[in-house]
Design a protein around this motif. Structure first.
Motif: not given
Length: 257
Positions: A65-73, A189-191, A209-210
């Protein structure tokens, strides 16, 4: 492991650790951490497993998973909640059933032991004892051929990362309530989760997802409706004519002396 190097750096910095401190936790030289973060070297599996515990992530999250690009959230790996379950006299989990009338109250009472105890519950054979199950009565015709009133039994998922694209799931959501759909996982990709109805009259849509409270993977369904047999192709005039001729031939054989 295309994202391992960048993810390791992001998670280390977020945790407030230096390369030296992380190296000490892993029993390695600081230069090894530098090599991991620069992509010049990859850690052993045992080291990866230790890293997942240190940063509270899964192997899939750490490596894919691209954590740097998408963020931990966007990861949302943490358990969605602690489940309240019903046990029988032998301390075996029962399947709580959320009927149509109870679905609205479930959004407020899913974590309330008293509420859960008052729901109907039952057991089913041939289900894995290592999972928690819940049953939901579906409404509407968006998932034909399953009709309104069908009860879908789902197994609880701790993380959206466990969703298998194209499989069906019961989603308990803050805004849409309880929905049963075919789900595609695009949170990296988009949360969001992309949900599709089997009835093509209904358009697909996204759910953040929230907004998701619980995810249940469909494992079985209970219905009083028996599906109709698949209709055969219409009989042609030629086939009807042949049938008539065959019948006439049989009649002649029977009536002839």
């Amino acid at each position: 492991m295309s994202f391992l190097a960048s993810n390791l750096k992001v998670l280390r910095k977020k945790s407030g650790q230096t390369q030296t401190q992380l190296a000490e936790a892993l029993g390695l030289q600081r230069t090894m951490i530098s090599a991991y973060e620069d992509g010049r070297s990859e850690p052993r599996l045992s080291t990866i497993l230790t890293l997942t515990k240190i940063f509270d992530v899964s192997i899939d999250e750490l490596t894919s998973w691209d954590i740097a690009a998408k963020g931990r959230q966007f990861l949302q790996r943490e358990k969605l909640k602690i489940l309240t379950v019903t046990l029988d006299q032998n301390d075996q989990e029962r399947i709580s059933m959320v009927g149509k009338k109870a679905s609205a109250g479930y959004l407020n009472g899913y974590a309330d032991p008293e509420y859960m105890e008052n729901l109907p519950n039952f057991g089913l054979p041939n289900l894995s004892a290592n999972q928690t199950y819940r049953a939901f009565e579906i409404s509407g015709d968006s998932m034909l051929p399953l009709l309104p009133g069908t009860i879908v039994v789902g197994a609880y998922l701790e993380s959206p990362a466990e969703i298998k694209n194209g499989k069906t799931y019961v989603l308990v959501t803050k805004n849409d309530g309880i929905v049963y759909k075919r789900v595609f996982n695009y949170i990296t990709e988009r949360g969001k989760l992309f949900v599709v109805s089997d009835n093509q009259v209904y358009k697909p849509y996204d759910i953040s997802i929230q907004e998701v409270i619980e995810i249940w993977e469909a494992k079985a369904f209970i219905s009083t409706h028996f599906p109709d047999p698949t209709p055969s192709a219409p009989i042609s005039l030629e086939e009807i004519g042949k049938m008539i001729l065959d019948i006439k031939s049989d009649i002649r054989k029977i009536t002839s002396p």
